[in-house]
Design a protein around this motif. Structure first.
Motif, PDB file in Angstrom:
ATOM      1  N   PHE A  29     -74.276  44.044  25.267  1.00 48.13           N
ATOM      2  CA  PHE A  29     -73.310  45.152  25.272  1.00 48.13           C
ATOM      3  C   PHE A  29     -72.254  44.905  26.340  1.00 48.13           C
ATOM      4  O   PHE A  29     -72.572  44.651  27.504  1.00 48.13           O
ATOM      5  N   GLY A  30     -70.978  44.989  25.939  1.00 48.98           N
ATOM      6  CA  GLY A  30     -69.892  44.766  26.893  1.00 48.98           C
ATOM      7  C   GLY A  30     -68.572  45.244  26.302  1.00 48.98           C
ATOM      8  O   GLY A  30     -68.570  45.968  25.300  1.00 48.98           O
ATOM      9  N   TYR A  31     -67.469  44.817  26.891  1.00 41.57           N
ATOM     10  CA  TYR A  31     -66.155  45.224  26.370  1.00 41.57           C
ATOM     11  C   TYR A  31     -65.108  44.203  26.777  1.00 41.57           C
ATOM     12  O   TYR A  31     -65.247  43.536  27.803  1.00 41.57           O
ATOM     13  N   THR A  32     -64.083  44.079  25.951  1.00 38.30           N
ATOM     14  CA  THR A  32     -63.127  42.988  26.162  1.00 38.30           C
ATOM     15  C   THR A  32     -62.238  43.231  27.380  1.00 38.30           C
ATOM     16  O   THR A  32     -61.621  42.299  27.879  1.00 38.30           O
ATOM     17  N   TYR A  33     -62.165  44.457  27.856  1.00 42.92           N
ATOM     18  CA  TYR A  33     -61.329  44.778  29.012  1.00 42.92           C
ATOM     19  C   TYR A  33     -61.985  44.274  30.316  1.00 42.92           C
ATOM     20  O   TYR A  33     -61.363  44.241  31.356  1.00 42.92           O
ATOM     21  N   CYS A  34     -63.252  43.906  30.228  1.00 39.10           N
ATOM     22  CA  CYS A  34     -64.069  43.475  31.380  1.00 39.10           C
ATOM     23  C   CYS A  34     -63.791  42.003  31.661  1.00 39.10           C
ATOM     24  O   CYS A  34     -64.068  41.151  30.824  1.00 39.10           O
ATOM     25  N   PRO A  35     -63.200  41.649  32.817  1.00 35.89           N
ATOM     26  CA  PRO A  35     -62.740  40.277  33.008  1.00 35.89           C
ATOM     27  C   PRO A  35     -63.754  39.333  33.651  1.00 35.89           C
ATOM     28  O   PRO A  35     -63.527  38.142  33.731  1.00 35.89           O
ATOM     29  N   PRO A  49     -65.295  51.301  22.083  1.00 35.31           N
ATOM     30  CA  PRO A  49     -64.676  51.234  20.752  1.00 35.31           C
ATOM     31  C   PRO A  49     -63.248  51.768  20.740  1.00 35.31           C
ATOM     32  O   PRO A  49     -62.465  51.412  19.847  1.00 35.31           O
ATOM     33  N   GLN A  50     -62.905  52.586  21.723  1.00 36.39           N
ATOM     34  CA  GLN A  50     -61.553  53.133  21.790  1.00 36.39           C
ATOM     35  C   GLN A  50     -60.510  52.012  21.944  1.00 36.39           C
ATOM     36  O   GLN A  50     -59.435  52.067  21.376  1.00 36.39           O
ATOM     37  N   ARG A  51     -60.841  50.986  22.720  1.00 29.02           N
ATOM     38  CA  ARG A  51     -59.902  49.877  22.910  1.00 29.02           C
ATOM     39  C   ARG A  51     -60.283  48.639  22.106  1.00 29.02           C
ATOM     40  O   ARG A  51     -59.430  47.794  21.845  1.00 29.02           O
ATOM     41  N   ASP A  52     -61.564  48.514  21.736  1.00 27.64           N
ATOM     42  CA  ASP A  52     -62.008  47.305  21.030  1.00 27.64           C
ATOM     43  C   ASP A  52     -62.057  47.519  19.519  1.00 27.64           C
ATOM     44  O   ASP A  52     -63.060  47.945  18.959  1.00 27.64           O
ATOM     45  N   SER A  53     -60.961  47.185  18.857  1.00 26.56           N
ATOM     46  CA  SER A  53     -60.935  47.218  17.394  1.00 26.56           C
ATOM     47  C   SER A  53     -61.642  45.968  16.865  1.00 26.56           C
ATOM     48  O   SER A  53     -61.914  45.030  17.618  1.00 26.56           O
ATOM     49  N   SER A  54     -61.879  45.955  15.547  1.00 28.05           N
ATOM     50  CA  SER A  54     -62.476  44.773  14.915  1.00 28.05           C
ATOM     51  C   SER A  54     -61.624  43.537  15.172  1.00 28.05           C
ATOM     52  O   SER A  54     -62.139  42.469  15.499  1.00 28.05           O
ATOM     53  N   GLU A  55     -60.300  43.689  15.011  1.00 30.40           N
ATOM     54  CA  GLU A  55     -59.390  42.548  15.171  1.00 30.40           C
ATOM     55  C   GLU A  55     -59.481  41.987  16.582  1.00 30.40           C
ATOM     56  O   GLU A  55     -59.547  40.774  16.799  1.00 30.40           O
ATOM     57  N   ARG A  56     -59.466  42.882  17.534  1.00 28.84           N
ATOM     58  CA  ARG A  56     -59.510  42.449  18.926  1.00 28.84           C
ATOM     59  C   ARG A  56     -60.844  41.763  19.254  1.00 28.84           C
ATOM     60  O   ARG A  56     -60.879  40.731  19.926  1.00 28.84           O
ATOM     61  N   LEU A  57     -61.928  42.351  18.735  1.00 27.55           N
ATOM     62  CA  LEU A  57     -63.248  41.754  18.969  1.00 27.55           C
ATOM     63  C   LEU A  57     -63.346  40.373  18.334  1.00 27.55           C
ATOM     64  O   LEU A  57     -63.956  39.462  18.894  1.00 27.55           O
ATOM     65  N   HIS A  58     -62.721  40.234  17.152  1.00 26.64           N
ATOM     66  CA  HIS A  58     -62.798  38.953  16.449  1.00 26.64           C
ATOM     67  C   HIS A  58     -62.159  37.833  17.265  1.00 26.64           C
ATOM     68  O   HIS A  58     -62.745  36.772  17.465  1.00 26.64           O
TER      69      HIS A  58
END
Lengths: 164, 212
Positions: free
Chosen positions: B75-81, B116-125
């Motif tokens: 579990f994580g998020y793309t905004y996390c550097p 999920p608010q910032r991580d869309s499918s496209e962005r996650l892909h």
């Protein structure tokens, strides 16, 4: 052995010249070495810079940072506690006399918030670190693709004390 | 020695003998211990329950889509550097090591967005395939992500008092392992080292892969 020591000193100076910057108009008491930025995956807004800060002068504090590569630059600490990963903003990072503080993946790092452009491996960005006493110091930071192998860093004590 | 003391000592001795026998019986009845790993192995697998998520290609994902292969969930998020890319690099390394060590094990790696608010499918892909072309991203309604987190014992939350665009998310640092039935089999706890996770998986695979 003297020759070896001279050789090591020369190598040290060479490396220092490559990766170290000194505060302008102050004693060269703080050294920033082994700086690198993580190349960013596509679409990512934020980046991270890692380095080692060595303080051979009076106690100081890292109180801020800025870079043309990002909208804002903050000092952050990733903290793993009770199975939870949290990232906190740090207002000031203490640098005691003789301290060598590692800003390393999974720990304290410089966060580039709102990148102007993706960080591409092989390129370089400039980062200015602001110290409470030593003032501003600008370092050139190579961007590294950490997927293959993160840059080698010495696994030493976090606070390494140099004898004078 | 007083008479009451003697009685007490006798009673204590009898109790000790009874406990000893009891412990011996218990040891015989208890199941063999699960493999020791950097984390813990569940004594019996725990099913996920109903789920409705979306993957990084925009496809619907239900609980039964985790069946048929071993799944690593982080579990994580793309905004996390920092920590998230670090962990995904380790997971890519785990996948490489296991391709050699347990080539018969079908593996999938999922990065589950806690944002999920910032991580869309496209962005996650874009994000997950940067680390490995076969990695999957999962996103969806916060309630569904929470349901998956609950099922694998993970937590996440947005600490209060942050900017609504640049907020950070606190999240579990562990990696959950689902077995091919689609149920939770193990939890790897941080810090994650690819060699350790690969070795631990190999132990779990050797022990449980033959189970129906």
């Amino acid at each position: 052995m003297i020759v070896t020591n001279v050789g090591r000193a020369a190598l040290g100076l060479l490396l220092a010249g490559l990766a170290c910057a000194q505060a302008v108009g102050a004693e060269p008491s703080i050294h920033v070495v082994d700086a690198w930025a993580r190349a960013t995956p596509p679409g990512v807004e934020n980046g991270a810079v890692y380095c080692k800060i060595q303080n051979q002068g009076a106690a100081d504090r890292l109180v801020g940072a800025r870079s043309s590569a990002a909208r804002a630059v903050e000092i952050h600490a990733s903290v793993a506690r009770n199975g939870l990963t949290e990232m906190h903003r740090i207002d000031a990072l203490p640098l005691d006399t003789g301290a060598s503080v590692d800003l390393a993946p999974g720990g304290t790092h410089v966060m580039l918030v709102g990148l102007a452009a993706p960080l591409v491996a092989g390129e370089k960005i400039e980062l200015t670190l602001v110290f409470a006493t030593a003032g501003m110091m600008t370092v050139e930071v190579p961007v590294v693709d950490a997927r293959a192998a993160p840059p080698a860093h010495e696994h030493e004590h976090e606070h390494e004390h140099h004898s004078p | 020695m007083k008479r009451s003391d003697a009685v007490a000592i006798g009673a204590a001795a009898a109790l000790a003998v009874a406990l000893g026998i009891g412990a011996g019986l218990w040891r015989r009845a208890a199941p063999a211990p699960p493999p020791e790993i950097g984390g813990y192995v569940l004594p019996s697998p725990k099913p996920l329950g109903a789920l409705a998520l979306v993957d990084d290609r925009g496809a619907k994902v239900a609980a039964q889509d985790f069946a048929g292969h071993w799944s690593f969930l982080y579990f994580g998020y793309t905004y996390c550097p920092d920590v998230c890319p670090l962990t995904l690099v380790e997971l890519a390394e785990v996948k490489k090591k296991l391709a050699e060590r347990t080539p018969s094990a079908a593996l999938s790696v999922y990065f589950v967005s806690v944002d999920p608010q910032r991580d869309s499918s496209e962005r996650l892909h874009e994000y997950v395939t940067y680390f490995d072309p076969d990695f999957h991203g999962l996103t969806g309604d916060i309630a569904q992500i929470t349901a998956l987190a609950n099922a694998v014992g993970a937590v996440f939350f947005v600490p209060p008092g942050q900017d609504e665009k640049t907020y950070l998310v606190s999240h579990s640092s562990s990696i959950a392992l689902l077995e091919p039935s689609g149920a939770v089999r193990a939890i790897f706890t941080a810090p994650h080292d690819a060699e350790q996770v690969a070795a631990d998986f190999a132990k779990i695979y050797a022990r449980y892969a033959g189970r129906p």
